[in-house]
Design a protein around this motif. Structure first.
Motif, PDB file in Angstrom:
ATOM      1  N   VAL A  37      -0.846  22.201 -93.383  1.00  0.00           N
ATOM      2  CA  VAL A  37      -1.828  21.729 -94.358  1.00  0.00           C
ATOM      3  C   VAL A  37      -3.140  22.506 -94.216  1.00  0.00           C
ATOM      4  O   VAL A  37      -3.755  22.909 -95.211  1.00  0.00           O
ATOM      5  CB  VAL A  37      -2.073  20.207 -94.201  1.00  0.00           C
ATOM      6  CG1 VAL A  37      -3.241  19.756 -95.068  1.00  0.00           C
ATOM      7  CG2 VAL A  37      -0.822  19.429 -94.576  1.00  0.00           C
ATOM      8  N   ASN A  38      -3.576  22.732 -92.982  1.00  0.00           N
ATOM      9  CA  ASN A  38      -4.814  23.498 -92.764  1.00  0.00           C
ATOM     10  C   ASN A  38      -4.662  24.949 -93.210  1.00  0.00           C
ATOM     11  O   ASN A  38      -5.591  25.549 -93.751  1.00  0.00           O
ATOM     12  CB  ASN A  38      -5.208  23.439 -91.288  1.00  0.00           C
ATOM     13  CG  ASN A  38      -5.737  22.073 -90.882  1.00  0.00           C
ATOM     14  OD1 ASN A  38      -6.320  21.364 -91.696  1.00  0.00           O
ATOM     15  ND2 ASN A  38      -5.507  21.684 -89.643  1.00  0.00           N
ATOM     16  N   CYS A  40      -2.685  25.900 -95.609  1.00  0.00           N
ATOM     17  CA  CYS A  40      -2.651  25.815 -97.071  1.00  0.00           C
ATOM     18  C   CYS A  40      -4.058  25.847 -97.656  1.00  0.00           C
ATOM     19  O   CYS A  40      -4.299  26.469 -98.698  1.00  0.00           O
ATOM     20  CB  CYS A  40      -1.921  24.531 -97.484  1.00  0.00           C
ATOM     21  SG  CYS A  40      -1.865  24.227 -99.256  1.00  0.00           S
ATOM     22  N   SER A  41      -5.001  25.207 -96.992  1.00  0.00           N
ATOM     23  CA  SER A  41      -6.382  25.148 -97.491  1.00  0.00           C
ATOM     24  C   SER A  41      -7.063  26.517 -97.436  1.00  0.00           C
ATOM     25  O   SER A  41      -8.105  26.720 -98.057  1.00  0.00           O
ATOM     26  CB  SER A  41      -7.192  24.130 -96.683  1.00  0.00           C
ATOM     27  OG  SER A  41      -7.321  24.541 -95.336  1.00  0.00           O
ATOM     28  N   ARG A  42      -6.452  27.478 -96.715  1.00  0.00           N
ATOM     29  CA  ARG A  42      -7.016  28.829 -96.619  1.00  0.00           C
ATOM     30  C   ARG A  42      -6.445  29.778 -97.677  1.00  0.00           C
ATOM     31  O   ARG A  42      -6.883  30.922 -97.784  1.00  0.00           O
ATOM     32  CB  ARG A  42      -6.741  29.413 -95.229  1.00  0.00           C
ATOM     33  CG  ARG A  42      -7.520  28.729 -94.099  1.00  0.00           C
ATOM     34  CD  ARG A  42      -6.970  29.173 -92.743  1.00  0.00           C
ATOM     35  NE  ARG A  42      -7.874  28.871 -91.639  1.00  0.00           N
ATOM     36  CZ  ARG A  42      -8.018  27.677 -91.088  1.00  0.00           C
ATOM     37  NH1 ARG A  42      -7.326  26.650 -91.573  1.00  0.00           N
ATOM     38  NH2 ARG A  42      -8.843  27.492 -90.077  1.00  0.00           N
ATOM     39  N   ILE A  67      -6.929  16.129 -96.460  1.00  0.00           N
ATOM     40  CA  ILE A  67      -7.321  17.518 -96.197  1.00  0.00           C
ATOM     41  C   ILE A  67      -7.269  18.373 -97.453  1.00  0.00           C
ATOM     42  O   ILE A  67      -8.179  19.153 -97.731  1.00  0.00           O
ATOM     43  CB  ILE A  67      -6.438  18.134 -95.091  1.00  0.00           C
ATOM     44  CG1 ILE A  67      -6.682  17.417 -93.762  1.00  0.00           C
ATOM     45  CG2 ILE A  67      -6.720  19.632 -94.942  1.00  0.00           C
ATOM     46  CD1 ILE A  67      -5.802  17.907 -92.620  1.00  0.00           C
ATOM     47  N   SER A  68      -6.199  18.257 -98.234  1.00  0.00           N
ATOM     48  CA  SER A  68      -6.027  19.132 -99.397  1.00  0.00           C
ATOM     49  C   SER A  68      -5.341  18.389-100.532  1.00  0.00           C
ATOM     50  O   SER A  68      -4.398  17.627-100.307  1.00  0.00           O
ATOM     51  CB  SER A  68      -5.194  20.366 -99.009  1.00  0.00           C
ATOM     52  OG  SER A  68      -4.890  21.147-100.149  1.00  0.00           O
ATOM     53  N   ASN A  69      -5.811  18.636-101.750  1.00  0.00           N
ATOM     54  CA  ASN A  69      -5.193  18.005-102.912  1.00  0.00           C
ATOM     55  C   ASN A  69      -4.006  18.810-103.435  1.00  0.00           C
ATOM     56  O   ASN A  69      -3.424  18.472-104.461  1.00  0.00           O
ATOM     57  CB  ASN A  69      -6.227  17.790-104.023  1.00  0.00           C
ATOM     58  CG  ASN A  69      -6.878  19.096-104.481  1.00  0.00           C
ATOM     59  OD1 ASN A  69      -6.469  20.189-104.067  1.00  0.00           O
ATOM     60  ND2 ASN A  69      -7.903  18.979-105.307  1.00  0.00           N
ATOM     61  N   ARG A  70      -3.664  19.889-102.750  1.00  0.00           N
ATOM     62  CA  ARG A  70      -2.503  20.692-103.157  1.00  0.00           C
ATOM     63  C   ARG A  70      -1.232  20.301-102.395  1.00  0.00           C
ATOM     64  O   ARG A  70      -0.210  20.951-102.511  1.00  0.00           O
ATOM     65  CB  ARG A  70      -2.792  22.185-102.944  1.00  0.00           C
ATOM     66  CG  ARG A  70      -3.869  22.722-103.866  1.00  0.00           C
ATOM     67  CD  ARG A  70      -3.886  24.239-103.859  1.00  0.00           C
ATOM     68  NE  ARG A  70      -4.412  24.786-102.626  1.00  0.00           N
ATOM     69  CZ  ARG A  70      -4.557  26.091-102.389  1.00  0.00           C
ATOM     70  NH1 ARG A  70      -4.187  26.970-103.303  1.00  0.00           N
ATOM     71  NH2 ARG A  70      -5.053  26.527-101.265  1.00  0.00           N
TER      72      ARG A  70
END
Length: 275
Positions: A37-38, A40-42, A67-70
């Motif tokens: 998830v972290n 993915c945010s990058r 953490i991320s809406n994706r």
């Protein structure tokens, strides 16, 4: 000798307009969903990350959701046909585990023609060829995982990952390959001992509902064997099912530690391998 994976592959057109990544497995720290998830945010490009599995660590699950809406969370998929349909929609499978003796998910992904990005703490890396059927990153390295994900995004239009992954499956983990390797091992041992070979089968029955799955698999074993079943918690009905299948089955309670390795170690203490 790692898993033989039944072939459920069928040719299916993949939507390449958006790259879809998936992490499949129980949601817990060991599986490394937080790393995915972290990472993915990058990623700046348009992607989706699907996390599939039963929630074991509720605190981690709640943290990941913010953490991320994706990221899309999907409950555990038990139906094989439904699981095949899910794989067909994914572009790439991530195995970011902090500790993973093999990873059946990685082997299933190759069977389905999907590339895999896995950490260097995953046992299935023996089947990985960098840049052909996936990528390897250093465990816990979120930036390293993000770089591998970007490679998949950039390579998907120009590389035939599906063909290479199917070749990997045929070479290492098809049922035909598994059968040949197992028979080769048994024949080799028989030639050394000059007697019929007997094997020990250990099943760690962590989930009671899997008993019929294992019994059906055991029915295909074509040589003499001793059966040891370890458990943390077990229902009386399950004990009856096991004894109905094999009246000499050894059923042993173990502590809930060490994943599958500790129960196997306990079994080894109870037997004489010379027999």
């Amino acid at each position: 000798l790692h898993h033989g994976i039944p072939d459920l592959y069928r040719s299916a057109k993949l939507n390449k307009d958006i790259i879809r990544f998936a992490v499949i497995g129980t949601i817990e720290e060991r599986k490394g969903q937080d790393i995915a998830v972290n990472a993915c945010s990058r990623i700046k490009e348009r992607i989706e990350l699907y996390i599939v599995g039963k929630v074991s660590d509720k605190k981690l699950y709640e943290k990941l959701k913010n953490i991320s809406n994706r990221v899309v969370f999907i409950p555990e998929i038990k139906d094989k046909t439904e699981m095949r349909g899910f794989y067909e929609k994914m572009s790439c499978v991530l195995v970011p585990s902090r500790e993973e003796p093999t990873s059946r998910v990685a082997l299933e992904a190759f069977m389905m023609g999907r590339p895999v990005i896995m950490s260097d703490h995953v046992g299935a890396q023996y089947a990985l060829t960098e840049g052909e059927n996936g990528y390897l990153f250093k465990s816990e390295d979120e930036n390293g995982l993000a770089k591998c994900m970007n490679k998949i995004i950039n390579d998907y239009a120009i590389k035939d990952f599906e063909k290479q992954c199917r070749k990997t499956y045929s070479k290492f983990n098809s049922m035909e390959c598994f059968s040949k390797n197992l028979n080769r091992m048994l024949v080799f041992e028989e030639s050394k001992t000059k007697k019929n070979y007997k094997i020990l089968i250990h099943v760690h029955l962590f989930y009671n509902e899997q008993v019929h799955y294992f019994i059906n698999k055991l029915k295909n074993v074509c040589c003499e064997f001793d059966l040891y079943v370890t458990y943390v918690n077990i229902k009386n009905q399950i004990v009856s099912e096991l004894k109905k299948f094999d009246k000499n089955v050894h059923i042993i309670k173990v502590k809930n530690i060490g994943y599958d390795v500790y129960p196997f170690w306990i079994v080894l203490q109870l037997i004489d391998l010379n027999n």
